[in-house]
Scaffold this motif. Structure first.
Motif, PDB file in Angstrom:
ATOM      1  N   ALA A   9      82.665 -15.118  52.432  1.00 20.22           N
ATOM      2  CA  ALA A   9      81.934 -16.391  52.487  1.00 20.22           C
ATOM      3  C   ALA A   9      82.237 -17.126  53.788  1.00 20.22           C
ATOM      4  O   ALA A   9      81.331 -17.662  54.434  1.00 20.22           O
ATOM      5  N   TRP A  10      83.510 -17.141  54.198  1.00 23.63           N
ATOM      6  CA  TRP A  10      83.876 -17.812  55.452  1.00 23.63           C
ATOM      7  C   TRP A  10      83.255 -17.091  56.642  1.00 23.63           C
ATOM      8  O   TRP A  10      82.731 -17.719  57.557  1.00 23.63           O
ATOM      9  N   LYS A  11      83.303 -15.777  56.614  1.00 18.77           N
ATOM     10  CA  LYS A  11      82.708 -14.973  57.686  1.00 18.77           C
ATOM     11  C   LYS A  11      81.216 -15.281  57.811  1.00 18.77           C
ATOM     12  O   LYS A  11      80.711 -15.570  58.899  1.00 18.77           O
ATOM     13  N   ARG A  12      80.511 -15.237  56.714  1.00 21.64           N
ATOM     14  CA  ARG A  12      79.067 -15.491  56.712  1.00 21.64           C
ATOM     15  C   ARG A  12      78.749 -16.892  57.233  1.00 21.64           C
ATOM     16  O   ARG A  12      77.882 -17.078  58.078  1.00 21.64           O
ATOM     17  N   ASN A  13      79.487 -17.891  56.758  1.00 28.41           N
ATOM     18  CA  ASN A  13      79.232 -19.267  57.177  1.00 28.41           C
ATOM     19  C   ASN A  13      79.542 -19.506  58.648  1.00 28.41           C
ATOM     20  O   ASN A  13      78.803 -20.203  59.342  1.00 28.41           O
ATOM     21  N   MET A  14      80.615 -18.953  59.153  1.00 24.59           N
ATOM     22  CA  MET A  14      80.988 -19.153  60.559  1.00 24.59           C
ATOM     23  C   MET A  14      79.991 -18.458  61.494  1.00 24.59           C
ATOM     24  O   MET A  14      79.600 -19.013  62.513  1.00 24.59           O
ATOM     25  N   VAL A  15      79.584 -17.251  61.139  1.00 23.98           N
ATOM     26  CA  VAL A  15      78.614 -16.528  61.971  1.00 23.98           C
ATOM     27  C   VAL A  15      77.258 -17.221  61.920  1.00 23.98           C
ATOM     28  O   VAL A  15      76.599 -17.402  62.943  1.00 23.98           O
ATOM     29  N   ARG A  16      76.848 -17.657  60.739  1.00 23.74           N
ATOM     30  CA  ARG A  16      75.576 -18.373  60.623  1.00 23.74           C
ATOM     31  C   ARG A  16      75.602 -19.659  61.446  1.00 23.74           C
ATOM     32  O   ARG A  16      74.646 -19.979  62.148  1.00 23.74           O
ATOM     33  N   THR A  17      76.702 -20.381  61.406  1.00 22.55           N
ATOM     34  CA  THR A  17      76.830 -21.601  62.200  1.00 22.55           C
ATOM     35  C   THR A  17      76.749 -21.298  63.687  1.00 22.55           C
ATOM     36  O   THR A  17      76.078 -22.014  64.437  1.00 22.55           O
ATOM     37  N   ALA A  18      77.417 -20.245  64.132  1.00 18.97           N
ATOM     38  CA  ALA A  18      77.367 -19.872  65.546  1.00 18.97           C
ATOM     39  C   ALA A  18      75.934 -19.554  65.973  1.00 18.97           C
ATOM     40  O   ALA A  18      75.497 -19.959  67.060  1.00 18.97           O
ATOM     41  N   ILE A  19      75.199 -18.858  65.131  1.00 16.56           N
ATOM     42  CA  ILE A  19      73.818 -18.524  65.453  1.00 16.56           C
ATOM     43  C   ILE A  19      72.957 -19.778  65.508  1.00 16.56           C
ATOM     44  O   ILE A  19      72.137 -19.951  66.412  1.00 16.56           O
ATOM     45  N   LEU A  20      73.157 -20.694  64.561  1.00 12.53           N
ATOM     46  CA  LEU A  20      72.372 -21.926  64.546  1.00 12.53           C
ATOM     47  C   LEU A  20      72.669 -22.812  65.757  1.00 12.53           C
ATOM     48  O   LEU A  20      71.803 -23.542  66.233  1.00 12.53           O
ATOM     49  N   LEU A  21      73.900 -22.758  66.262  1.00 14.52           N
ATOM     50  CA  LEU A  21      74.286 -23.561  67.420  1.00 14.52           C
ATOM     51  C   LEU A  21      73.978 -22.880  68.758  1.00 14.52           C
ATOM     52  O   LEU A  21      74.127 -23.508  69.801  1.00 14.52           O
ATOM     53  N   ALA A  22      73.589 -21.633  68.714  1.00 15.49           N
ATOM     54  CA  ALA A  22      73.339 -20.876  69.943  1.00 15.49           C
ATOM     55  C   ALA A  22      72.123 -21.418  70.690  1.00 15.49           C
ATOM     56  O   ALA A  22      71.254 -22.054  70.120  1.00 15.49           O
ATOM     57  N   HIS A  23      72.114 -21.127  71.960  1.00 12.31           N
ATOM     58  CA  HIS A  23      71.012 -21.543  72.818  1.00 12.31           C
ATOM     59  C   HIS A  23      70.203 -20.308  73.228  1.00 12.31           C
ATOM     60  O   HIS A  23      70.680 -19.513  74.042  1.00 12.31           O
ATOM     61  N   PRO A  24      69.006 -20.144  72.687  1.00 12.92           N
ATOM     62  CA  PRO A  24      68.189 -18.998  73.081  1.00 12.92           C
ATOM     63  C   PRO A  24      67.821 -19.085  74.562  1.00 12.92           C
ATOM     64  O   PRO A  24      67.794 -20.165  75.144  1.00 12.92           O
ATOM     65  N   ALA A  25      67.553 -17.945  75.144  1.00 12.36           N
ATOM     66  CA  ALA A  25      67.172 -17.881  76.558  1.00 12.36           C
ATOM     67  C   ALA A  25      65.767 -17.357  76.700  1.00 12.36           C
ATOM     68  O   ALA A  25      65.309 -16.539  75.896  1.00 12.36           O
ATOM     69  N   LYS A  26      65.086 -17.827  77.707  1.00  9.74           N
ATOM     70  CA  LYS A  26      63.758 -17.323  78.003  1.00  9.74           C
ATOM     71  C   LYS A  26      63.933 -15.961  78.674  1.00  9.74           C
ATOM     72  O   LYS A  26      64.620 -15.842  79.669  1.00  9.74           O
ATOM     73  N   GLY A  27      63.350 -14.948  78.076  1.00  6.84           N
ATOM     74  CA  GLY A  27      63.565 -13.594  78.578  1.00  6.84           C
ATOM     75  C   GLY A  27      62.428 -13.028  79.201  1.00  6.84           C
ATOM     76  O   GLY A  27      61.610 -12.699  79.712  1.00  6.84           O
TER      77      GLY A  27
END
Length: 58
Positions: free
Chosen positions: A40-58
């Motif tokens: 549960a901690w793993k899932r929540n921390m990874v999900r949070t990191a993804i939500l906080l990430a900054h996508p790049a124009k590729g």
């Protein structure tokens, strides 16, 4: 498994990508969570990191 990501860039929308490997590498808590057996901690921390990430124009 998140520790064995198959690719670095995941398309989000036209011309926008998210580099999951870089996202997890630069988020200390998510990287730490990948080494634990607390699912549960793993899932929540990874999900949070993804939500906080900054996508790049590729």
């Amino acid at each position: 498994m998140l520790a064995d990501l198959a690719t670095e860039a995941y398309p989000l929308a036209r011309d926008w990508v998210l580099d999951l490997v870089e996202t997890l590498r630069t988020n200390t808590r998510a990287a730490e969570a990948l080494t634990t057996d607390k699912l549960a901690w793993k899932r929540n921390m990874v999900r949070t990191a993804i939500l906080l990430a900054h996508p790049a124009k590729g």
